[in-house]
Structures are given as structure tokens and as C-alpha cells.
Design an enzyme around this catalytic site. Structure first.
Site, PDB file in Angstrom:
ATOM      1  N   VAL A 173       0.747   4.711   5.279  1.00 55.62           N
ATOM      2  CA  VAL A 173       0.231   3.597   6.080  1.00 55.62           C
ATOM      3  C   VAL A 173       1.370   2.651   6.452  1.00 55.62           C
ATOM      4  O   VAL A 173       1.389   2.092   7.551  1.00 55.62           O
ATOM      5  CB  VAL A 173      -0.874   2.846   5.313  1.00 55.62           C
ATOM      6  CG1 VAL A 173      -1.376   1.657   6.120  1.00 55.62           C
ATOM      7  CG2 VAL A 173      -2.033   3.796   5.002  1.00 55.62           C
ATOM      8  N   GLY A 174       2.345   2.502   5.551  1.00 56.55           N
ATOM      9  CA  GLY A 174       3.496   1.648   5.850  1.00 56.55           C
ATOM     10  C   GLY A 174       4.250   2.111   7.079  1.00 56.55           C
ATOM     11  O   GLY A 174       4.695   1.298   7.900  1.00 56.55           O
ATOM     12  N   GLU A 185       5.664  -3.361   0.778  1.00 56.46           N
ATOM     13  CA  GLU A 185       5.748  -2.993  -0.639  1.00 56.46           C
ATOM     14  C   GLU A 185       4.953  -1.712  -0.797  1.00 56.46           C
ATOM     15  O   GLU A 185       3.719  -1.720  -0.736  1.00 56.46           O
ATOM     16  CB  GLU A 185       5.164  -4.085  -1.536  1.00 56.46           C
ATOM     17  CG  GLU A 185       5.255  -3.728  -3.020  1.00 56.46           C
ATOM     18  CD  GLU A 185       4.583  -4.732  -3.932  1.00 56.46           C
ATOM     19  OE1 GLU A 185       4.188  -4.337  -5.052  1.00 56.46           O
ATOM     20  OE2 GLU A 185       4.430  -5.900  -3.534  1.00 56.46           O
ATOM     21  N   GLY A 210       0.811  -1.206   0.000  1.00 55.81           N
ATOM     22  CA  GLY A 210       0.000   0.000   0.000  1.00 55.81           C
ATOM     23  C   GLY A 210       0.846   1.259   0.000  1.00 55.81           C
ATOM     24  O   GLY A 210       1.958   1.281  -0.532  1.00 55.81           O
ATOM     25  N   SER A 211       0.341   2.285   0.628  1.00 58.06           N
ATOM     26  CA  SER A 211       0.983   3.602   0.581  1.00 58.06           C
ATOM     27  C   SER A 211       2.087   3.736   1.622  1.00 58.06           C
ATOM     28  O   SER A 211       2.073   3.070   2.655  1.00 58.06           O
ATOM     29  CB  SER A 211      -0.065   4.692   0.821  1.00 58.06           C
ATOM     30  OG  SER A 211      -0.514   4.638   2.172  1.00 58.06           O
TER      31      SER A 211
END
Length: 541
Positions: free
Chosen positions: A275-276, A293, A271-272
Site C-alpha cells: 500500500v505504501g 512507516e 501500514g504495508s
């Protein structure tokens, strides 16, 4: 001499025996997965209506077709206690599965592969309805990639999990050192919406084959398809005698994901970057391994010694692949000043012939933007670039929208006079926008490509393989393609009117479980290619 003849005879006999074994159909059981509630037969369903976006609810995830806004239903937004209960159930099952044999795990993969090959159209249709992608896009990005993952695990998985013996050093020559690989326990995965089938199966396949259980939180933007796809996995596990609840799919919003991170033994996130970062902070509380990723802003470099019309076609495909419902494609285009004008002209000509539209007909590489506010974000990036001196020189159109569809499409757009002070060249767009910038030397191209916080991949085009490789080797990214784009992930683009049927036969020819099915599918592939070439020849006359 006789010795060598004996070796040749033995080798020849081995090859013949292996070929004969291929002729014997694999004893792989079929599974039955109830799809009655997800098949769109064209008849009005009970409580069927057009979804009207409202303030986000916290108790349920509303599901709808982004191309038509047709309501599909809802999934529960699980609370933290419910997530922990699901993880606990998987943990019990994993302790049993950890003792399973590789033979049983391989059979699980074969059952899945058989179902996928036999139900390609159903899987692709569900993916198309939930994300707005075309059928051929789903076939290449969902089916083929997943089949490739399964076949790799079947042939290579056990080898990479076997114990390894290591050197003990000179002072411990009398000792033996062995590294053993054991299951972690319960893996958690939080996956994105752009490829709901592959993004679910990808972590599940690896986790289950290595003896783990897994809980996957699917995106709130693709929960409808994820809740069906997990039935396939659970049916395949049951067919090989695996314990119940080994694989679970959960749905919900941020608190659901946070609860998963704090409950599992490893977390995988796609995701983004924003958020990571939050996931890494949360994982620090329990010190579990984290695999991330995140976003991409891939550079596409065009040197002056290329076939401009050909590379322009590849560039447009690369930009379209970075559409709102696809995986991240090329997002920054750097073209040598000597071919800049001809390249831009070729790209504009191609893009003007491309239509953004709904996926029902399967003829468009552009589908609906999956998230409601994504079109506005893309437009804001373009507006910022225009305010700073950029210019739009070409764009596709949004037309042929079918009856009942909504205007939620973003046309392919070519923009020039861009620079790195513009947000469009620094922030991930995830949309069909082609910002094209000049460069004068290889060193400048490398400097521009590396002027980014992202490092997913790149593509370099040159008439000299050595030159292209030299440029690519200096770009800070994970994957580099030379005179190609996305060959490591398979380029996704319609090839003909019957492209989905072509894909179906190609997948069966590549991944079928017995040689007869593969040969029959290969004949279909060759037949379609012959018919296409004949049609092309007649058109030129």
C-alpha cells in the site's frame, strides 16, 4: 568568593521557586466526552448480534469485536467527493489555527493529557474491544506512548519550531540568514489498526501543535474506536477555543484513502509496503511530501556469552509483541551455535506455559487476531517452512476461551531448522512465531540480519557491550537495541495479576499535571511493588 556564593543562592532560589510552582495545580479545564454508545455494560444492545463475515460492502465499514465477533456497528465508507469536502472544511479552519499561539496549543495538549489520565480504563477497554489486545497491552502501547508524546511536545515542541539563524558564508558576512518554519496546511494520515488510539493521536498531536489541520483515515479494521477517539480531540480543541473541523476522522476503503492522498498537503502512512508503494505513486501526481512507516522483520541476535535463561524470556516477549494485534516485534532469531540447544530448550519451556486467549481477563499477552484471514496467512508461512525442512519444536495452546468467544487465536510457535529460502524468514509475519537459526561468527550474524528487504529495528545480546554495539552498528536498520528489546518503544508484557492497575498509577505518577496527584500515584506504585515482592517471597518459602 562572594560572587560564587551569590550565584549559588540565586540558583537555589530558582529551584525552590520552580518546585513551589509545581505545587500549584494547573488551570486545565476538564472536558466531557459522550461515551454512552461505546460502553459495554453487559446488557444486550438494540440490533446486537454476532457478526457474520460476508462479501465486502463498499458503502459501509462493518465493525466487530475480533475476540467474540460481536457486532459493534458500522461507519460510512466515504466517497472521493465526500473526502474532498472534509479536507476543504479542515483547510478553512487551519488558516485560522495557523495564527494561534504556542500558549493556546500547549493548553490543548494539557487538556488532552488530563482527560487521558483520568479515563485510562475507558480508552484501553475500547482499544481492547476493537483489536483484541489485552488491557495492559493497551495501557503500555496506547496510553503511555501517547502521554510521552504529549509531554515531549509540551517541553520541546516550541523550541524546534522557532526560527533558526544560519551562517551566510565568508562572501556574505554582512548578511543575515534566517530559516522560518511555517505550517504546511492540511496533513493527511492513513493509519494502521494495531494501536488505534496511539496511531490516531500520534500524527494529530504533531500536526496540530505545529499549526496544521489534519484528516486521518483510520483502518477499516479499527473504525469503531477511531470514531470515538476523535471526539476526545475535538472536545479538547473546543475547550481552548480552536476552530471547528480542525481535526477530522474519515472511514472507508481504498478509494477513500486515494482521495485523501490527492487532496492534502502532506501524507503520512503506516501500514504495508504494498500500500505504501501505491500511496507514493498517487502522491507523485501532486508532488506532496510523503512519510511512510512500513513493515518490519526485526532480527534478534544472541551471542554465546549471554545469560541464556534471561535472554530466552526477553526473546519470547519480543515474539509475542509481534502478534496479530500488536506492533511489529522480533521476527527472526539468530543464536550462536554454542548456546543454540540450551536457548531453544529455554524458549520452548517458556512458550509452552503461554496461553493464547481472549483479552477480557487481561492475563494474556496474546489476544485475538484482528483480521479474519491473518491466521491463515501465518499458517501458510509455517507450512512453507515445514515443506522445506523446518521443524516445530514447541508451541503454546489456545484454551480457556470464554463463552461466546470465537476460535480466532494463533498460538505462539517455536520453529527450528529454518533458512533464508523459506518465506517465514523473508516475509513479514506479524504473528507470534519464533523461527530460530544458528550462526557461527559475528560476521555471519551480521550477514544474515542484513539479508532482508526490511530495516525497522534489531536487538543484539552479548556479555560484552562493545561487541554488541559493534554488531548492531553494522546492521542496516533504523533502531538498534543493545541487551534489551523495544526499549525505544517500551516492552509490552503483563507483569502481575494487577498489572493494569499498576500501569494506571505509573502513568499518573509520570505524567500527572500536578505534583500532589503524581505523589499519590507514586505511593500506589510503591505499595503494589511492595505487595508483589512480599507475595513472591512467601511463595518461595
Amino acid at each position: 568568593m562572594a560572587f560564587w556564593w551569590a550565584l549559588i543562592v540565586i540558583a537555589f532560589a530558582f529551584v525552590i521557586c520552580k518546585f513551589l510552582l509545581m505545587l500549584i495545580p494547573s488551570n486545565v479545564p476538564s472536558i466531557d466526552v459522550d461515551a454512552s454508545d461505546v460502553i459495554d455494560d453487559g446488557h444486550p444492545k438494540e440490533n446486537s448480534f454476532i457478526y457474520i463475515p460476508s462479501r465486502r460492502q463498499t458503502d459501509k465499514v462493518q465493525c466487530y469485536e475480533p475476540a467474540t465477533m460481536k457486532y459493534l456497528g458500522y461507519s460510512p465508507a466515504l466517497k472521493p467527493d465526500e473526502v474532498k469536502e472534509r479536507v476543504a472544511q479542515v483547510r478553512k479552519s487551519q488558516k485560522v489555527w495557523a495564527k494561534s499561539s504556542f500558549k493556546q496549543r500547549r493548553q490543548f495538549l494539557r487538556v488532552l493529557l488530563k482527560y487521558i489520565i483520568e479515563h485510562q480504563e475507558l480508552i484501553c477497554e475500547i482499544s481492547s474491544r476493537d483489536t483484541g489486545k489485552t488491557m495492559v497491552d493497551a495501557s503500555l502501547g496506547e496510553i503511555m506512548t501517547t502521554c510521552e508524546k504529549i509531554t515531549w511536545l509540551l517541553s520541546e515542541g516550541e523550541r524546534w519550531l522557532r526560527p533558526e539563524y544560519r551562517s551566510c558564508g565568508r562572501s556574505m558576512l554582512h548578511k543575515t540568514s534566517k530559516v522560518e518554519f511555517h505550517p504546511l496546511g492540511v496533513v493527511g494520515a492513513i493509519v494502521s489498526w494495531n494501536y488505534p488510539f496511539h496511531n490516531l493521536f500520534n500524527p494529530v498531536l504533531a500536526a496540530v501543535f505545529s499549526g496544521n489541520g489534519i484528516v486521518v483515515k483510520v483502518s477499516e479494521h479499527a473504525s469503531w474506536s477511531g470514531c470515538f477517539y476523535v471526539r476526545i480531540i475535538q472536545a479538547a480543541l473546543a475547550a481552548v477555543g480552536a476552530p471547528e473541523n480542525l481535526v477530522e476522522v474519515i472511514t472507508g476503503f481504498a478509494e477513500t484513502g486515494e482521495a485523501l492522498v490527492s487532496s492534502v498537503d502532506k501524507i503520512i502512512f503506516v501500514g504495508s509496503p504494498g500500500v505504501g508503494r501505491m500511496i507514493m505513486r498517487k502522491a507523485a501526481d501532486t508532488l506532496i511530501p510523503v512519510t511512510l512507516e512500513l513493515g518490519g522483520k526485526d532480527p534478534f541476535i544472541v551471542c554465546e556469552d549471554v545469560d541464556v535463561p534471561h535472554v530466552a524470556q526477553v526473546a519470547v516477549r519480543a515474539a509475542l509483541q509481534s502478534s496479530g494485534q500488536n506492533c511489529a516485534g522480533a521476527e527472526r532469531f539468530y543464536v550462536h551455535k554454542d548456546v543454540y540447544s540450551s536457548f531453544v530448550a529455554a524458549v520452548v519451556k517458556i512458550v509452552k506455559s503461554v496461553t493464547a486467549g481472549p483479552p477480557q481477563s487481561g492475563k494474556y499477552d496474546m489476544g485475538a487476531i484482528c483480521m479474519q484471514d491473518h491466521s491463515e496467512r501465518l499458517q501458510s508461512l509455517i507450512n512453507d517452512a515445514l515443506d522445506k525442512g523446518a521443524e516445530i519444536v514447541g508451541g503454546g495452546s489456545v484454551r480457556n476461551i470464554s463463552e461466546g468467544a470465537v476460535d480466532q487465536y494463533f498460538p505462539p510457535t517455536v520453529i527450528v531448522n529454518v533458512n533464508h529460502q523459506m518465506k517465514l524468514m523473508q516475509e513479514e509475519a506479524f504473528g507470534p512465531i519464533m523461527p530460530i537459526m544458528k550462526f557461527s561468527s559475528d560476521e555471519e550474524a551480521i550477514m544474515l540480519a542484513n539479508d532482508s528487504k526490511y530495516g525497522l529495528g534489531c536487538a543484539v545480546f552479548s556479555g560484552s557491550q562493545r561487541r554488541a554495539k559493534a554488531i548492531a552498528s553494522q546492521i542496516h536498520c533504523g533502531v538498534a537495541a543493545i541487551n534489551d528489546f523495544a526499549s525505544t518503544y517500551m516492552c509490552q508484557y503483563p507483569v502481575a495479576e494487577n498489572c493494569f492497575e499498576f500501569q494506571q498509577s505509573l502513568i499518573e505518577a509520570l505524567y500527572g499535571l500536578n505534583v500532589w496527584d503524581r505523589l499519590r500515584a507514586l505511593v500506589n506504585v510503591l505499595k503494589m511493588l511492595t505487595e508483589q515482592n512480599s507475595a513472591a517471597a512467601n511463595t518461595k518459602r
